[in-house]
Design a protein around this motif. Structure first.
Motif, mmCIF file in Angstrom:
data_model
loop_
_atom_site.group_PDB
_atom_site.id
_atom_site.type_symbol
_atom_site.label_atom_id
_atom_site.label_comp_id
_atom_site.label_asym_id
_atom_site.label_seq_id
_atom_site.Cartn_x
_atom_site.Cartn_y
_atom_site.Cartn_z
ATOM 1 N N LEU A 160 41.977 35.597 39.041
ATOM 2 C CA LEU A 160 41.366 35.278 37.820
ATOM 3 C C LEU A 160 39.916 34.701 37.911
ATOM 4 N N PRO A 161 39.363 33.952 38.785
ATOM 5 C CA PRO A 161 38.084 33.263 38.774
ATOM 6 C C PRO A 161 37.021 34.441 38.995
ATOM 7 N N GLY A 162 37.441 35.445 39.866
ATOM 8 C CA GLY A 162 36.261 36.757 39.850
ATOM 9 C C GLY A 162 36.076 37.459 38.696
ATOM 10 N N ILE A 163 37.715 37.524 38.082
ATOM 11 C CA ILE A 163 37.445 38.456 36.812
ATOM 12 C C ILE A 163 36.599 37.597 35.448
ATOM 13 N N ALA A 164 36.880 36.562 35.430
ATOM 14 C CA ALA A 164 36.321 35.540 34.327
ATOM 15 C C ALA A 164 34.918 35.428 34.516
ATOM 16 N N SER A 165 34.381 35.370 35.783
ATOM 17 C CA SER A 165 32.791 35.164 36.077
ATOM 18 C C SER A 165 32.110 36.452 36.004
ATOM 19 N N ARG A 166 32.809 37.655 36.182
ATOM 20 C CA ARG A 166 32.025 38.747 36.119
ATOM 21 C C ARG A 166 30.982 39.052 34.911
ATOM 22 N N ASP A 167 29.969 39.754 35.258
ATOM 23 C CA ASP A 167 28.822 39.939 34.396
ATOM 24 C C ASP A 167 29.283 41.092 33.527
ATOM 25 N N VAL A 168 30.320 41.200 32.935
ATOM 26 C CA VAL A 168 30.727 42.480 32.140
ATOM 27 C C VAL A 168 31.003 41.881 30.818
ATOM 28 N N SER A 169 31.413 42.989 29.767
ATOM 29 C CA SER A 169 31.874 42.745 28.509
ATOM 30 C C SER A 169 33.337 42.190 28.615
ATOM 31 N N ASP A 170 33.558 41.263 27.555
ATOM 32 C CA ASP A 170 35.015 40.789 27.224
ATOM 33 C C ASP A 170 36.023 41.629 27.327
ATOM 34 N N ASP A 171 35.811 42.787 26.521
ATOM 35 C CA ASP A 171 36.946 43.848 26.704
ATOM 36 C C ASP A 171 37.099 44.322 28.160
ATOM 37 N N THR A 172 35.991 44.673 28.802
ATOM 38 C CA THR A 172 36.245 44.952 30.247
ATOM 39 C C THR A 172 36.998 44.223 30.970
ATOM 40 N N LYS A 173 36.837 42.953 30.733
ATOM 41 C CA LYS A 173 37.576 41.868 31.708
ATOM 42 C C LYS A 173 39.109 41.978 31.028
ATOM 43 N N TRP A 174 39.198 42.016 29.859
ATOM 44 C CA TRP A 174 40.873 42.246 29.347
ATOM 45 C C TRP A 174 41.297 43.174 30.093
ATOM 46 N N LEU A 175 40.630 44.427 29.973
ATOM 47 C CA LEU A 175 41.110 45.859 30.487
ATOM 48 C C LEU A 175 41.271 45.595 32.244
ATOM 49 N N THR A 176 40.672 45.038 32.578
ATOM 50 C CA THR A 176 40.810 44.577 34.218
ATOM 51 C C THR A 176 42.006 44.107 34.399
ATOM 52 N N VAL A 177 42.514 43.113 33.369
ATOM 53 C CA VAL A 177 43.817 42.456 33.708
ATOM 54 C C VAL A 177 44.882 43.505 33.101
ATOM 55 N N MET A 178 44.805 44.287 32.167
ATOM 56 C CA MET A 178 45.493 45.174 31.698
ATOM 57 C C MET A 178 45.858 46.307 32.650
ATOM 58 N N GLY A 179 44.933 46.618 33.615
ATOM 59 C CA GLY A 179 45.211 47.432 34.790
ATOM 60 C C GLY A 179 45.412 47.047 35.883
ATOM 61 N N ASN A 180 45.654 45.708 36.126
ATOM 62 C CA ASN A 180 46.276 45.256 37.458
ATOM 63 C C ASN A 180 47.605 44.697 37.190
ATOM 64 N N PRO A 181 48.613 45.436 37.529
ATOM 65 C CA PRO A 181 50.289 45.145 37.298
ATOM 66 C C PRO A 181 50.426 43.864 37.501
ATOM 67 N N PRO A 182 50.327 43.234 38.660
ATOM 68 C CA PRO A 182 50.498 41.830 38.874
ATOM 69 C C PRO A 182 50.144 40.954 37.850
ATOM 70 N N LEU A 183 48.769 41.188 37.413
ATOM 71 C CA LEU A 183 48.009 39.987 36.631
ATOM 72 C C LEU A 183 48.562 40.216 35.405
ATOM 73 N N ARG A 184 48.763 41.502 34.815
ATOM 74 C CA ARG A 184 49.527 41.841 33.589
ATOM 75 C C ARG A 184 50.693 41.251 33.354
ATOM 76 N N ARG A 185 51.402 41.258 34.496
ATOM 77 C CA ARG A 185 52.831 40.569 34.343
ATOM 78 C C ARG A 185 52.761 38.989 33.998
ATOM 79 N N VAL A 186 51.718 38.631 34.537
ATOM 80 C CA VAL A 186 51.646 37.215 34.290
ATOM 81 C C VAL A 186 51.140 36.879 33.118
#
Length: 274
Positions: A160-186
């Motif tokens: 989570l810390p790495g995704i939250a601090s990335r210099d990308v759009s908000d949608d890209t961060k949410w999509l990263t979570v959605m594309g990571n099965p363990p994180l998505r489950r959380v």
């Protein structure tokens, strides 16, 4: 006999126990002779690997490489893994970029075979980078054998810390979570989303994640989760909801030999973990 991580109870209490004993448990787990032999082999040989073909043809190297990204189940899918690596990540049409699971993109980018430059395998520190990730993921998997909820909590803490601090759009961060099965489950568990949620249109899922993030956690943007207090709040709610729903796996019983060893260690008694 190698040490097996232990979580004696679920929920927030189990998480607190795991965090309190993490250093002792990690040291015992990492010291297993088999894991150390695999890491030594990886360190001694990975710099010689210059192509994806060479990597997938060496099962011992591939096991560590895949394990570092939580992709252990693909060990026998040699043609698939080679294609993921060979095509790299620079082309939007590359296989790794088309897969829903973002771990394949991270895996391909880490090795760099298909990105038009020399692969990263010979870089100073590369073997230690992958080896460290491998040990951490293996420990998480070991924890999961006691309690899958705690394994997911460890994934959240790591990612989570790495995704939250990335210099990308908000949608890209949410999509990263959605594309990571363990994180998505959380996130789905913490947000109380039903199992059928994944069947919705991707755009609708994204809207729902954003709206629930704002409503439940007060997130004006995903970047708010870079705040340790917000991370802790998300963790608490996830653990509480998982415990209420029965969790994802049972913890070890109070008479577990490993637990007794750890309790002895906490009391200051000298023990042998093997």
């Amino acid at each position: 006999m190698s040490f097996q991580p232990v979580v004696p109870f679920g929920g927030i209490a189990g998480w607190q126990f795991l965090k309190r004993t993490m250093e002792t448990q990690r040291a015992a787990f990492d010291a297993a002779p088999g894991r150390q032999r695999d890491l030594d082999y990886f360190r001694q040989n990975i710099a010689k690997v210059t192509t994806a073909e060479q990597l997938v043809d060496d099962r011992r190297l591939l096991s560590v490489a895949l394990g570092a990204f939580g992709l252990d189940d693909d060990i026998n899918s040699k043609a698939f893994i080679r294609k993921v690596l060979d095509e790299g990540t620079l082309d939007r049409g590359a296989l790794a970029n088309k897969l829903a699971d973002s771990r394949y993109r991270e895996f391909s980018a880490a090795f760099g075979f298909g990105n038009g430059v020399l692969p990263r395998t010979a870089l100073s520190g590369f073997a230690d980078e992958i080896g460290g990730a491998y040990l951490r993921r293996r420990f998480e998997a070991g924890v999961g054998e006691s309690d899958q909820t705690m394994r997911l909590a460890l994934t959240l803490e790591r990612e989570l810390p790495g995704i939250a601090s990335r210099d990308v759009s908000d949608d890209t961060k949410w999509l990263t979570v959605m594309g990571n099965p363990p994180l998505r489950r959380v996130f789905e568990t913490a947000m109380g989303l039903p199992q059928s949620f994944g069947a919705l249109d991707l755009d609708r899922q994204l809207v729902e994640f954003r709206e629930r993030g704002e409503r439940l956690f007060g997130l004006s943007s995903f970047a708010d989760l870079a705040d340790p207090e917000k991370q802790e709040e998300l963790m608490r709610i996830f653990l509480a909801r998982a415990q209420i729903s029965g969790g994802f796996g049972a913890g070890a019983g109070p008479t577990s030999p490993a637990l007794q060893l750890l309790q002895s260690a906490s009391a200051g008694a000298p023990i042998s973990l093997f």
